[in-house]
Design a protein around this motif. Structure first.
Motif, PDB file in Angstrom:
ATOM      1  N   PRO A 114     -14.124  -7.720 -26.113  1.00  0.00           N
ATOM      2  CA  PRO A 114     -15.484  -8.635 -26.489  1.00  0.00           C
ATOM      3  C   PRO A 114     -16.829  -8.029 -26.365  1.00  0.00           C
ATOM      4  CG  PRO A 114     -14.687  -9.114 -24.319  1.00  0.00           C
ATOM      5  CD  PRO A 114     -13.602  -8.119 -24.844  1.00  0.00           C
ATOM      6  N   THR A 115     -17.705  -8.674 -26.847  1.00  0.00           N
ATOM      7  CA  THR A 115     -19.037  -8.190 -26.891  1.00  0.00           C
ATOM      8  C   THR A 115     -19.862  -8.993 -25.543  1.00  0.00           C
ATOM      9  OG1 THR A 115     -19.058  -7.349 -28.881  1.00  0.00           O
ATOM     10  CG2 THR A 115     -21.276  -7.791 -27.630  1.00  0.00           C
ATOM     11  N   THR A 116     -20.451  -8.362 -24.664  1.00  0.00           N
ATOM     12  CA  THR A 116     -21.328  -8.980 -23.621  1.00  0.00           C
ATOM     13  C   THR A 116     -22.521  -8.505 -23.418  1.00  0.00           C
ATOM     14  OG1 THR A 116     -19.279  -9.195 -22.141  1.00  0.00           O
ATOM     15  CG2 THR A 116     -21.218  -9.578 -21.219  1.00  0.00           C
ATOM     16  N   VAL A 117     -23.474  -9.295 -23.622  1.00  0.00           N
ATOM     17  CA  VAL A 117     -24.904  -8.869 -23.662  1.00  0.00           C
ATOM     18  C   VAL A 117     -25.388  -9.429 -22.059  1.00  0.00           C
ATOM     19  CG1 VAL A 117     -27.189  -9.020 -24.398  1.00  0.00           C
ATOM     20  CG2 VAL A 117     -25.405  -8.835 -25.978  1.00  0.00           C
ATOM     21  N   THR A 118     -25.980  -8.519 -21.223  1.00  0.00           N
ATOM     22  CA  THR A 118     -26.482  -9.075 -19.922  1.00  0.00           C
ATOM     23  C   THR A 118     -27.812  -8.624 -19.823  1.00  0.00           C
ATOM     24  OG1 THR A 118     -24.296  -8.571 -18.900  1.00  0.00           O
ATOM     25  CG2 THR A 118     -25.962  -8.846 -17.467  1.00  0.00           C
ATOM     26  N   VAL A 119     -28.705  -9.373 -19.671  1.00  0.00           N
ATOM     27  CA  VAL A 119     -30.250  -9.234 -19.426  1.00  0.00           C
ATOM     28  C   VAL A 119     -30.625  -9.885 -18.059  1.00  0.00           C
ATOM     29  CG1 VAL A 119     -32.309  -9.782 -20.231  1.00  0.00           C
ATOM     30  CG2 VAL A 119     -30.729  -9.509 -21.928  1.00  0.00           C
ATOM     31  N   GLU A 120     -31.482  -9.014 -17.079  1.00  0.00           N
ATOM     32  CA  GLU A 120     -31.890  -9.482 -15.913  1.00  0.00           C
ATOM     33  C   GLU A 120     -33.474  -9.373 -16.382  1.00  0.00           C
ATOM     34  OE1 GLU A 120     -30.272  -7.239 -12.754  1.00  0.00           O
ATOM     35  OE2 GLU A 120     -28.547  -8.399 -12.975  1.00  0.00           O
ATOM     36  N   LEU A 121     -34.109 -10.612 -15.771  1.00  0.00           N
ATOM     37  CA  LEU A 121     -35.665 -10.780 -15.807  1.00  0.00           C
ATOM     38  C   LEU A 121     -36.263 -11.052 -14.775  1.00  0.00           C
ATOM     39  CD1 LEU A 121     -35.494 -12.802 -19.387  1.00  0.00           C
ATOM     40  CD2 LEU A 121     -36.092 -10.243 -19.284  1.00  0.00           C
ATOM     41  N   PRO A 122     -37.419 -10.504 -14.206  1.00  0.00           N
ATOM     42  CA  PRO A 122     -38.044 -10.874 -13.250  1.00  0.00           C
ATOM     43  C   PRO A 122     -38.683 -12.410 -13.422  1.00  0.00           C
ATOM     44  CG  PRO A 122     -39.446  -9.349 -14.344  1.00  0.00           C
ATOM     45  CD  PRO A 122     -38.041  -9.429 -15.016  1.00  0.00           C
ATOM     46  N   GLY A 150     -37.879  -5.893 -17.585  1.00  0.00           N
ATOM     47  CA  GLY A 150     -36.319  -6.561 -17.583  1.00  0.00           C
ATOM     48  C   GLY A 150     -35.449  -5.387 -17.852  1.00  0.00           C
ATOM     49  N   THR A 151     -33.891  -5.665 -17.647  1.00  0.00           N
ATOM     50  CA  THR A 151     -33.190  -4.904 -17.953  1.00  0.00           C
ATOM     51  C   THR A 151     -32.340  -5.227 -18.776  1.00  0.00           C
ATOM     52  OG1 THR A 151     -31.609  -5.602 -16.365  1.00  0.00           O
ATOM     53  CG2 THR A 151     -33.132  -3.513 -15.817  1.00  0.00           C
ATOM     54  N   PHE A 152     -31.776  -4.489 -19.917  1.00  0.00           N
ATOM     55  CA  PHE A 152     -31.010  -4.938 -21.106  1.00  0.00           C
ATOM     56  C   PHE A 152     -29.594  -4.091 -20.971  1.00  0.00           C
ATOM     57  CE2 PHE A 152     -29.326  -4.486 -25.488  1.00  0.00           C
ATOM     58  CZ  PHE A 152     -29.359  -6.095 -25.792  1.00  0.00           C
ATOM     59  N   ARG A 153     -28.364  -4.713 -20.996  1.00  0.00           N
ATOM     60  CA  ARG A 153     -27.131  -3.822 -21.049  1.00  0.00           C
ATOM     61  C   ARG A 153     -26.192  -4.731 -22.340  1.00  0.00           C
ATOM     62  NH1 ARG A 153     -27.887  -4.409 -15.619  1.00  0.00           N
ATOM     63  NH2 ARG A 153     -26.508  -6.055 -15.519  1.00  0.00           N
TER      64      ARG A 153
END
Length: 421
Positions: A410-418, A399-402
């Protein structure tokens, strides 16, 4: 240093050195094998005569079939030659070497087959010409360098006598010496090209081997991740069915003693009360631990129900949106659950936020998780807030973590997972 290196190379390539003779024998031994492909192709054509009305197509087909049947032994002999003389181990190609000899007739689209043909029909003949050049250099150099000796052995009146043509024999001798000096260098060059071509064309394709290795590592990694997830579920089940039930029983008994026992000294009652409170706190901590390992509701009812429970325990307004139909694999769901849980924990501890937005949505084969808060920002993964471990967990499933967290929020956590491993 440069002079030392040049002197070392000169010693290695001296005509009397072992390396020079090894290279010469190596390139000379390859000449018949490297010409074998074209000899096989021309075998039936040598049998053709104008008298016989043999269709050219039949001759061509027969030559090609014979060549394809001979490819495997020719390739094996070339590998043995490299191993015996150079110590170069060229691995076998399972798609080409395994099976029956006539399988090559059916696997005409195999990349390995065409690479082997490229060696035997294109690269090999040029290397054989190089080998013949090396042999000719040695032979002519030896003959010319010793031509003066033959002339001295002849009579004074002979036209070959050096007394008649001393300059000619001097020039021939010099040319012979130069050829003897150049022959080892030529043999080393042909040997180097031959070894590289054999390793590249008669062994496994490096790009395909790397692809297979990456696939194998990905499969092993997925197996390890799945095994770790299964082990967490087992520990969660054992704690839930074992230690938690015993703590519940202990807390009930202490609570019952606390309510029903009368006439107990104050010191004893204080011990019972403290034990009851400790049992309840231990039970709460154990439940939190079990929930952190692998919540049962996640497996039973999916991400929507599991994340709703997490959001309900957060002392902040949480807007939750979950769209995950169809469900992703259990391992990916577990990672998404822990991402949201850890991110909300960080918001409560560090962000000083008033509200949080959580979105979990499946788009094709990607599960996208977004956690956004209106806190003070400035989140740094290197500051020990748990974000580093969270990123590591995400990367464990490709996955990717940003994270975007400017000062002031503000704080934004974005995660993309297969969705599938």
């Amino acid at each position: 240093m440069a002079s030392i290196s040049a002197a070392r190379r000169a010693r290695v390539h001296a005509p009397w050195s072992a390396a020079a003779w090894r290279d010469t024998v190596f390139v000379a031994s390859g000449v018949p094998l490297q010409f074998a492909g074209w000899l096989i192709l021309g075998f039936f054509w040598m049998l053709w005569t104008p008298v016989r009305v043999t269709p050219i197509l039949i001759l061509t087909a027969a030559s090609l079939v014979l060549l394809l049947l001979a490819l495997r032994p020719l390739t094996s002999w070339q590998r043995e030659r490299c191993w015996a003389m150079l110590g170069l181990d060229i691995p076998r190609m399972p798609d080409f070497d395994d099976g029956r000899p006539w399988d090559a007739l059916r696997n005409l689209r195999s990349p390995e087959l065409w690479r082997v043909l490229q060696y035997h029909l294109l690269v090999g003949p040029f290397l054989a010409l190089g080998g013949l050049t090396v042999i000719a250099a040695w032979a002519s150099g030896l003959a010319l360098a010793t031509s003066g000796l033959y002339a001295w052995a002849l009579s004074y009146t002979s036209p070959m006598s050096p007394f008649g043509h001393p300059t000619r024999f001097g020039v021939l001798t010099c040319v012979g010496v130069l050829l003897l000096v150049a022959a080892p260098w030529a043999a080393a060059g042909v040997r180097r090209v031959d070894a590289r071509a054999a390793a590249a064309l008669l062994g496994p394709d490096r790009a395909r081997e790397l692809e297979r290795r990456v696939e194998d590592l990905a499969e092993k990694r997925a197996s390890v991740v799945d095994a770790a997830d299964i082990e967490r579920r087992r520990i969660e089940r054992d704690l839930h069915d074992g230690a938690q039930q015993r703590l519940v029983s202990l807390a009930l008994n202490l609570g019952l003693a606390r309510e029903t026992l009368t006439g107990v000294p104050d010191d004893a009652m204080r011990v019972i009360v403290e034990a009851h409170e400790e049992a309840k706190e231990a039970l709460t901590e154990l439940r939190n631990l079990i929930r952190g390992l692998h919540p049962a509701v996640l497996e039973d009812r999916g991400l929507d129900a599991a994340l709703s429970g997490v959001a309900a325990r957060v002392p902040l307004p949480v807007r939750l949106r979950v769209e995950v139909e169809p469900r992703a694999s259990s391992t990916v769901e577990a990672v998404a659950y822990f991402v949201v849980s850890e991110a909300l924990t960080n918001v409560v501890r560090h962000a000083r936020a008033d509200e949080v937005d959580v979105s979990v949505a499946r788009r094709g084969e990607v599960l996208r998780v977004t956690v956004r808060d209106d806190g003070v920002g400035g989140a740094d993964p290197a500051a020990g807030t748990g974000l580093t471990g969270l990123a590591r967990r995400v990367r464990s499933v490709d996955g990717t973590f940003r994270i975007t967290s400017p000062a002031g929020g503000p704080t934004t956590v974005t995660v993309e997972l297969p969705c599938a491993l």
